[in-house]
Design an enzyme around this catalytic site. Structure first.
Site, PDB file in Angstrom:
ATOM      1  N   CYS A 113       0.815  -1.226   0.000  1.00 47.48           N
ATOM      2  CA  CYS A 113       0.000   0.000   0.000  1.00 47.48           C
ATOM      3  C   CYS A 113       0.845   1.272   0.000  1.00 47.48           C
ATOM      4  O   CYS A 113       0.336   2.352  -0.321  1.00 47.48           O
ATOM      5  CB  CYS A 113      -0.948   0.001   1.193  1.00 47.48           C
ATOM      6  N   HIS A 255      -3.425   7.332   2.497  1.00 48.06           N
ATOM      7  CA  HIS A 255      -3.802   6.025   1.983  1.00 48.06           C
ATOM      8  C   HIS A 255      -5.199   5.675   2.481  1.00 48.06           C
ATOM      9  O   HIS A 255      -5.529   5.886   3.657  1.00 48.06           O
ATOM     10  CB  HIS A 255      -2.786   4.978   2.454  1.00 48.06           C
ATOM     11  N   ASN A 285     -10.103  -0.082  -0.516  1.00 52.12           N
ATOM     12  CA  ASN A 285      -8.648  -0.002  -0.504  1.00 52.12           C
ATOM     13  C   ASN A 285      -8.103  -0.583  -1.804  1.00 52.12           C
ATOM     14  O   ASN A 285      -8.129  -1.794  -2.019  1.00 52.12           O
ATOM     15  CB  ASN A 285      -8.101  -0.784   0.702  1.00 52.12           C
TER      16      ASN A 285
END
Length: 329
Positions: A113, A255, A285
């Site tokens: 990520c 994020h 996500n």
């Protein structure tokens, strides 16, 4: 010289999986998912013949069109991904082929990520050194290919998508990527968020498939705790290093892993949520895609004014995490 973002682009597949769709797959409900994650729906690439390179290739095409340049002008392509089409060749080489960037060299970067921030920092160094003048940085993942849709704890979180930027020399040293702080902690992070099958340790076999080793496994509580601390600490560090405060920050671009993590980071920075970019409700996500998707949407909406101070922060498997300070050109 400094490196500045001169174009942004994003690509989200058409398939949509809502929380109500997931209710029919396992025991959960819309309110439970939204209250714990902030997610309402996520995009899914439904065509099994299309993978991460397709998502990233669509982004690359848009970057060329928006900047008004030919593919032969691109000198380097970096793709941040944890779901490459295959272990080799790199997804970046496949993107190079898609757009016909014959003069570029290309490679993938895997920091999960945190991949886009790691890749953007890497690309920045090539611009600052004078080695290159046009670098594509794309973050993208087809997370539906590694999500176990019988596992409620992970299936609710992830979606597919990609986005990226074109990086070029800034007009002056007052603009562009002005600071970055990147971290890794394999000692404490290696066992909490991982996919154990498919690598050289556990090559694909009947046994690895039967044990569901080719899907994401996550200790959600431990990852959440670590992410909250790391993202908030890094955001505070970036502010301190660059004499930033809540008043002169235009946008926090975090994020998109969990809305509660996003809010905790904003609170640590003293920011109201009106200065925080959040689209997790729409996309979930998308791992390496989250931050560049946020950038592209802000750009599309005309919310990135010249001189705007942006703070980017992320956290991912590894553990990997980091932050960046960008003054928009």
């Amino acid at each position: 010289m400094k490196a500045a973002i001169t174009a942004t682009a994003k690509y989200l597949p058409d398939g949509v999986v809502t929380n109500h769709d997931l209710e029919r797959m396992f025991e959960t409900n819309d309110e439970w998912i939204r209250s714990r994650t902030g997610i309402s729906e996520r995009r899914i690439m439904e065509d099994p013949c299309k993978a991460t390179s397709f998502l990233c290739g669509e982004v690359a095409k848009q970057l060329l069109e928006k900047r008004g340049i030919g593919a032969d002008e691109v000198e380097l392509i970096i793709v941040a991904t944890m779901t490459p089409d295959m272990l080799f060749p790199s997804t970046a080489c496949l993107v190079q082929d898609i757009i016909g960037a014959g003069n570029a060299w290309a490679f993938d970067l895997n920091a999960a990520c945190s991949g886009f921030i790691f890749a953007l920092n890497t690309a920045t160094r090539f611009i600052e050194s004078g080695a290159h003048k046009k670098v594509m940085v794309i973050g993208g993942d087809k997370m539906s290919s590694v999500v176990d849709y019988t596992d409620r704890s992970t299936a609710i979180l992830f979606g597919d998508g990609a986005a990226g930027v074109l990086l070029e020399p800034a007009e002056s040293d007052d603009y562009g990527v002005l600071d970055a702080r990147l971290y890794s902690d394999g000692t404490n992070g290696k066992d909490h968020l991982l996919m154990t099958g498919g690598g050289s340790l556990h090559p694909a076999s009947h046994e690895t498939v039967e044990k569901r080793m080719h899907f994401i496994h996550q200790d959600g509580r431990q990852v959440f705790k670590s992410a909250v601390t790391a993202m908030a600490d890094t955001a505070a560090e970036i502010m301190q290093r660059n004499n930033l405060d809540a008043e002169n920050i235009a946008w926090l671009i975090p994020h998109q892993a969990n809305q509660r993590i996003i809010q905790a980071t904003a609170e640590r920075m003293g920011l109201g949520m009106e200065k925080v970019m959040s689209n997790i409700a729409n996309y979930g996500n998308t791992t390496a895609g989250t931050i560049p998707i946020c950038l592209a949407e802000l750009d599309e909406q005309g919310k990135l004014a010249r001189g705007s101070n942006l703070v980017l922060v992320s956290f991912g498997a590894g553990y990997t995490w980091g932050g960046m300070y960008i003054k928009w050109q």
